[in-house]
Design an enzyme around this catalytic site. Structure first.
Site, PDB file in Angstrom:
ATOM      1  N   HIS A 193       0.813  -1.213   0.000  1.00 11.59           N
ATOM      2  CA  HIS A 193       0.000   0.000   0.000  1.00 11.59           C
ATOM      3  C   HIS A 193       0.851   1.270   0.000  1.00 11.59           C
ATOM      4  O   HIS A 193       0.501   2.261  -0.643  1.00 11.59           O
ATOM      5  CB  HIS A 193      -0.921  -0.035   1.229  1.00 11.59           C
ATOM      6  CG  HIS A 193      -2.173   0.735   1.041  1.00 11.59           C
ATOM      7  ND1 HIS A 193      -3.278   0.205   0.399  1.00 11.59           N
ATOM      8  CD2 HIS A 193      -2.503   1.984   1.384  1.00 11.59           C
ATOM      9  CE1 HIS A 193      -4.234   1.117   0.365  1.00 11.59           C
ATOM     10  NE2 HIS A 193      -3.791   2.204   0.963  1.00 11.59           N
ATOM     11  N   ASP A 197       0.704   4.274  -2.588  1.00 12.14           N
ATOM     12  CA  ASP A 197       0.568   5.715  -2.295  1.00 12.14           C
ATOM     13  C   ASP A 197       1.630   6.527  -3.049  1.00 12.14           C
ATOM     14  O   ASP A 197       1.334   7.577  -3.611  1.00 12.14           O
ATOM     15  CB  ASP A 197       0.717   5.975  -0.790  1.00 12.14           C
ATOM     16  CG  ASP A 197      -0.520   5.550  -0.013  1.00 12.14           C
ATOM     17  OD1 ASP A 197      -1.494   5.109  -0.655  1.00 12.14           O
ATOM     18  OD2 ASP A 197      -0.510   5.666   1.224  1.00 12.14           O
ATOM     19  N   GLU A 224      -7.906   5.989  -7.107  1.00 10.63           N
ATOM     20  CA  GLU A 224      -6.810   6.090  -8.090  1.00 10.63           C
ATOM     21  C   GLU A 224      -7.339   6.713  -9.368  1.00 10.63           C
ATOM     22  O   GLU A 224      -6.886   6.420 -10.465  1.00 10.63           O
ATOM     23  CB  GLU A 224      -6.184   4.712  -8.363  1.00 10.63           C
ATOM     24  CG  GLU A 224      -7.055   3.533  -8.059  1.00 10.63           C
ATOM     25  CD  GLU A 224      -7.962   3.135  -9.222  1.00 10.63           C
ATOM     26  OE1 GLU A 224      -9.167   3.444  -9.114  1.00 10.63           O
ATOM     27  OE2 GLU A 224      -7.485   2.538 -10.196  1.00 10.63           O
TER      28      GLU A 224
HETATM   29  P1  GH3 Z   1      -8.631  -1.115 -13.672  1.00  2.00           P
HETATM   30  O1  GH3 Z   1      -7.464  -1.273 -14.570  1.00  2.00           O
HETATM   31  O2  GH3 Z   1      -9.863  -1.717 -14.245  1.00  2.00           O
HETATM   32  O3  GH3 Z   1      -8.832   0.292 -13.252  1.00  2.00           O
HETATM   33  O4  GH3 Z   1      -8.311  -1.983 -12.364  1.00  2.00           O
HETATM   34  P2  GH3 Z   1      -7.838  -1.460 -10.952  1.00  2.00           P
HETATM   35  O5  GH3 Z   1      -7.238  -2.591 -10.208  1.00  2.00           O
HETATM   36  O6  GH3 Z   1      -7.000  -0.239 -11.096  1.00  2.00           O
HETATM   37  O7  GH3 Z   1      -9.220  -0.975 -10.339  1.00  2.00           O
HETATM   38  P3  GH3 Z   1      -9.971  -1.395  -9.034  1.00  2.00           P
HETATM   39  O8  GH3 Z   1     -11.086  -0.404  -8.921  1.00  2.00           O
HETATM   40  O9  GH3 Z   1     -10.315  -2.850  -9.051  1.00  2.00           O
HETATM   41  O10 GH3 Z   1      -8.949  -1.159  -7.858  1.00  2.00           O
HETATM   42  C1  GH3 Z   1      -8.519   0.088  -7.449  1.00  2.00           C
HETATM   43  C2  GH3 Z   1      -7.569  -0.095  -6.314  1.00  2.00           C
HETATM   44  O11 GH3 Z   1      -7.059   1.180  -5.873  1.00  2.00           O
HETATM   45  C3  GH3 Z   1      -8.208  -0.716  -5.110  1.00  2.00           C
HETATM   46  C4  GH3 Z   1      -7.771   0.150  -3.952  1.00  2.00           C
HETATM   47  O12 GH3 Z   1      -7.256  -0.608  -2.908  1.00  2.00           O
HETATM   48  C5  GH3 Z   1      -6.707   1.035  -4.526  1.00  2.00           C
HETATM   49  N1  GH3 Z   1      -6.663   2.335  -3.886  1.00  2.00           N
HETATM   50  C6  GH3 Z   1      -7.665   3.254  -3.803  1.00  2.00           C
HETATM   51  N2  GH3 Z   1      -7.234   4.349  -3.110  1.00  2.00           N
HETATM   52  C7  GH3 Z   1      -5.943   4.117  -2.754  1.00  2.00           C
HETATM   53  C8  GH3 Z   1      -4.978   4.856  -2.020  1.00  2.00           C
HETATM   54  O13 GH3 Z   1      -5.196   5.981  -1.547  1.00  2.00           O
HETATM   55  N3  GH3 Z   1      -3.740   4.311  -1.852  1.00  2.00           N
HETATM   56  C9  GH3 Z   1      -3.456   3.092  -2.365  1.00  2.00           C
HETATM   57  N4  GH3 Z   1      -2.236   2.592  -2.166  1.00  2.00           N
HETATM   58  N5  GH3 Z   1      -4.342   2.360  -3.035  1.00  2.00           N
HETATM   59  C10 GH3 Z   1      -5.580   2.848  -3.242  1.00  2.00           C
HETATM   60 MG    MG Z   2      -7.915   1.495 -11.848  1.00  3.47          MG
END
Ligand code: GH3
Ligand code: MG
Length: 315
Positions: A193, A197, A224
């Site tokens: 994670h 970030d 993201e």
């Molecule tokens: P796609 O190519 O279809 O966009 O797949 P993806 O894996 O990017 O999309 P998905 O929506 O399945 O996952 C998004 C991920 O982003 C899941 C979540 O844990 C991560 N995420 C969201 N906010 C943050 C953040 O602030 N920090 C981190 N490290 N990860 C984050």
């Molecule tokens: Mg994504």
């Protein structure tokens, strides 16, 4: 606020003194000009125009003036989102309490009575400028995303409406670019994670590097997902910019061994454009950009899709 979210007060605070009697303005000018930049207006109308254009940090407003009195000026400033946060101190020869009460009810922060006592004026101006600087700072924090330092969704939602209103009034084009990191869940799963970030910070930096115009806004819209608001930008311009962003991000070569499209972090982008001379609305434009982003994902990721409002989709 009023301009590009730049809420922080400039080094030398700017005051506006409003009085129909130039001699009264002169007195205040002499008391304050050493420490502050002092703007002057001799009518309510002039004061309103100066407030919109110059964004003073504090207004010293005479209560009794011909044409438009201080109450009305105050009311109008408080109604306008661009000027509502500027503190107002009434300056008045009236000693009656009900006048003061009415002024405070209308949103003034203080009252100073004539004849002017220079030390009291300086002290009150200083206090209210300090309070204004503090509230500006708090407001700017409330609109920033803590992780990446770009604006947050709340800021974007408010600005989208303001910019759309302006684009409709001016019959100008305006575009949105929505961006989502590809396979970001896998990135987090593999690298952790914390690295995730860092990756989001680098994506935000790439956006900052790509957007050059002062009127452009970048915001982190969700986890993201980022969005760029581009006033006075048509479809071709938005497409060009999106391509530059796509290249800038892959060019950073952020390792992503589990991505199915490249060995590095990539993004998908969706563009929605309100063309010139076509009335749009903020939520339709947002929806359009979002649908285009969805298409970019569906058609393989690491690509750009875009469309204009009221026209057929293009890619
Ligand atoms: P796609 O190519 O279809 O966009 O797949 P993806 O894996 O990017 O999309 P998905 O929506 O399945 O996952 C998004 C991920 O982003 C899941 C979540 O844990 C991560 N995420 C969201 N906010 C943050 C953040 O602030 N920090 C981190 N490290 N990860 C984050
Ligand atoms: Mg994504």
């Amino acid at each position: 606020m009023g301009n590009d979210g730049n809420f922080v007060t400039q080094a030398r605070p700017r005051l506006l003194v409003v009085d129909d009697q130039p001699t009264n303005i002169q007195v205040l000018y002499q008391i304050l000009a050493n420490d502050y930049q002092v703007l002057m207006a001799t009518s309510g109308k002039q004061a309103l125009a100066l407030c919109e254009n110059k964004q003073p940090d504090l207004i010293l407003l005479d209560l009794i003036m011909p044409d438009m009195d201080g109450y009305e000026v105050c009311q109008r400033l408080k109604k306008n989102t661009a000027t509502k946060d500027i503190p107002i101190i009434f300056i008045t020869a009236q000693t009656d309490e009900s006048a003061e009460e009415k002024g405070l009810d209308l949103g003034a922060v203080d009252f100073i009575s004539k004849p002017i006592n220079p030390r009291i004026v300086r002290a009150r101006v200083k206090t209210h400028l300090m309070l204004k600087a503090q509230s500006d700072l708090l407001r700017s924090w409330a609109y920033l995303d803590g992780l990446t330092g770009v604006h947050n969704r709340r800021y974007f939602d408010e600005h989208l409406n303001v910019e759309m209103g302006r684009a409709i009034r001016n019959n100008s084009a305006m575009s949105l670019v929505m961006l989502d990191v590809d396979f970001f869940k896998r990135y987090n799963d593999r690298y952790g994670h914390q690295a995730g970030d860092d990756c989001l910070r680098r994506v935000a930096n790439s956006l900052k590097n790509s957007l050059m115009r002062p009127g452009d806004h970048i915001a982190r819209y969700g986890g993201e997902e980022f969005v760029c608001l581009l006033p006075e930008t048509g479809f071709a311009g938005a497409m060009q910019l999106a391509e530059q962003i796509r290249k800038e991000i892959i060019g950073q070569q952020i390792e992503h061994a589990d991505s199915s499209v490249a060995p590095f972090v990539t993004v998908s982008l969706g563009i929605g454009t309100k063309p010139e001379n076509i009335a749009g609305n903020a939520s339709a434009l947002m929806h359009l950009a979002d649908t285009q982003l969805y298409k970019a994902k569906e058609f393989g990721r690491h690509r750009i899709f875009g469309a204009e409002l009221n026209t057929s989709g293009k890619s």
